[in-house]
Design an enzyme around this catalytic site. Structure first.
Site, PDB file in Angstrom:
ATOM      1  CB  VAL A 111      -0.943   0.006   1.233  1.00 57.17           C
ATOM      2  CG1 VAL A 111      -1.876  -1.198   1.215  1.00 57.17           C
ATOM      3  CG2 VAL A 111      -0.144   0.027   2.553  1.00 57.17           C
ATOM      4  CG  ASP A 112       5.161   0.688  -0.441  1.00 57.44           C
ATOM      5  OD1 ASP A 112       4.857   0.742  -1.657  1.00 57.44           O
ATOM      6  OD2 ASP A 112       5.988  -0.137   0.015  1.00 57.44           O
ATOM      7  CG  HIS A 127      -3.635  -6.356   0.440  1.00 57.14           C
ATOM      8  ND1 HIS A 127      -2.567  -7.081   0.924  1.00 57.14           N
ATOM      9  CD2 HIS A 127      -4.571  -7.256   0.072  1.00 57.14           C
ATOM     10  CE1 HIS A 127      -2.844  -8.386   0.828  1.00 57.14           C
ATOM     11  NE2 HIS A 127      -4.051  -8.509   0.312  1.00 57.14           N
ATOM     12  CB  CYS A 159     -20.319  13.185   7.213  1.00 52.92           C
ATOM     13  SG  CYS A 159     -19.591  11.609   7.719  1.00 52.92           S
ATOM     14  N   GLY A 196       9.339 -10.906  -2.880  1.00 54.76           N
ATOM     15  CA  GLY A 196       9.274 -10.249  -1.573  1.00 54.76           C
ATOM     16  C   GLY A 196       7.983 -10.438  -0.816  1.00 54.76           C
TER      17      GLY A 196
END
Ligand code: BJW
Ligand code: ZN
Length: 248
Positions: A111-112, A127, A159, A196
């Site tokens: 997610v980086d 992800h 909100c 990885g």
């Protein structure tokens, strides 16, 4: 004469490089290990714990419901590390492979955003994205690149409800369009690279099997053994930042 370990790696690199040149359809699945050489800690390595919590204790909707501030503190810390990190030669090699091979698809569990920053244009994110936040009330998604986050944690939507990172936690479904694209790319690949990742988190880890069943050859790049090694055609034991550039 038996080959020593170094000669075996050299042989595999040569062979895999040739296979990459010849394949018209290639898919790669990456995990946290590709960003390790950029200084981003992996989830399950020796530095995988944060304040003694494992990812399984933090990356869940239950953890967020119980203690949103704690979970946000973890994400805030990671966002700080990642902001300072630079893509490494492993990310750059995959971006180069995309430029050379029209039939290349990069699927990542990360997610980086480091693949994007390395120049990969077509990244399938299974992800989610650490730089997007989603409202737990109205569902609105927006970009948020503030590091560190200002004000009280959790941050709030207009909100009034709490915002959460727009990432996929344990027990949650993967974004359907990304999953579909990943399945298709894996199913049509002639060569599937797994880089990885510990390959223990599903359904992402199952993509290698999807590819294999459809006839792909499988290559693993990882300094440590993984559950997929036994079924792989090539196992390159070493850091992605050193090995991937040598495959081009
Ligand atoms: C290097 C290196 C260098 C180091 N170079 N390499 C079947 C059986 C049992 C359970 C399940 C199952 N199917 C599904 C599940 C449940 C669960 C799951 O898989 N659990 C397992 C842990 C057992 N999966 C899910 O819940 C998924 N959703 C789902 O299945 O939906 C359907 C469903 C709905 C409702 C109920 C039930 C099912 C969602 C999974 C979401 C994972 N989320 C996280 C957090 C994302 C956000 C964030 O970043 O905060 O994703 S957890 C974390 O793990 C993150 C990663 O993407 C993911 C994978 O980790 P990764 O990338 O492999 O990292 P590591 O640390 O594990 O490994 C690093 C590797 O790098 C190591 O091998 C090193 O050796 C290597 N390395 N240096 C190359 N220099
Ligand atoms: Zn809202």
């Amino acid at each position: 004469m038996a080959l020593g370990p170094i000669a075996v790696v050299e042989n595999s690199i040569l062979e895999l490089r040739r296979a990459l040149e010849q394949a018209s359809s290639i898919a790669a699945l990456t995990g946290a290990g590709i960003s390790a050489e950029s200084g981003v800690p992996t989830f399950r390595g020796p530095n995988g714990l944060w304040r003694n919590y494992s990812p399984e204790q933090l990356a869940t909707p239950e953890a967020f419901a119980r203690n949103p501030r704690l979970v946000w503190e973890w994400y805030d810390w990671r966002r700080g590390l990642i902001r300072k990190a630079q893509p490494n030669p492993g990310h750059l090699a995959l971006a180069e492979l995309e430029r050379r091979k029209p039939g290349f698809t990069l699927v990542t569990q990360n997610v980086d955003g480091l693949h994007d920053r390395a120049g990969s244009r077509n990244v399938v994110k299974l992800h989610g994205d650490l730089w997007l936040v989603q409202c737990t009330g109205c569902g609105a998604v927006e970009r948020n690149e503030e590091v560190p986050l200002q004000g009280e944690l959790p941050p709030r939507c207009r909100c009034g409800e709490a915002l959460r990172p727009a990432v996929v936690w344990f027990g949650e479904s993967l974004p359907e369009p990304a999953w579909e694209r990943a399945l298709q790319a894996s199913g049509r690949s002639e060569l599937f690279l797994v880089v990885g990742t510990s390959s223990v988190v599903y359904p992402a880890a199952g993509l290698a099997e999807v590819a294999r069943r459809a006839g792909a050859r499988l290559a693993i790049v990882n300094p440590e053994p993984t559950p997929l090694d036994a079924g792989a055609d090539w196992v390159l034991r070493g850091p992605a930042g050193e090995l991937l550039p040598r495959l081009l």
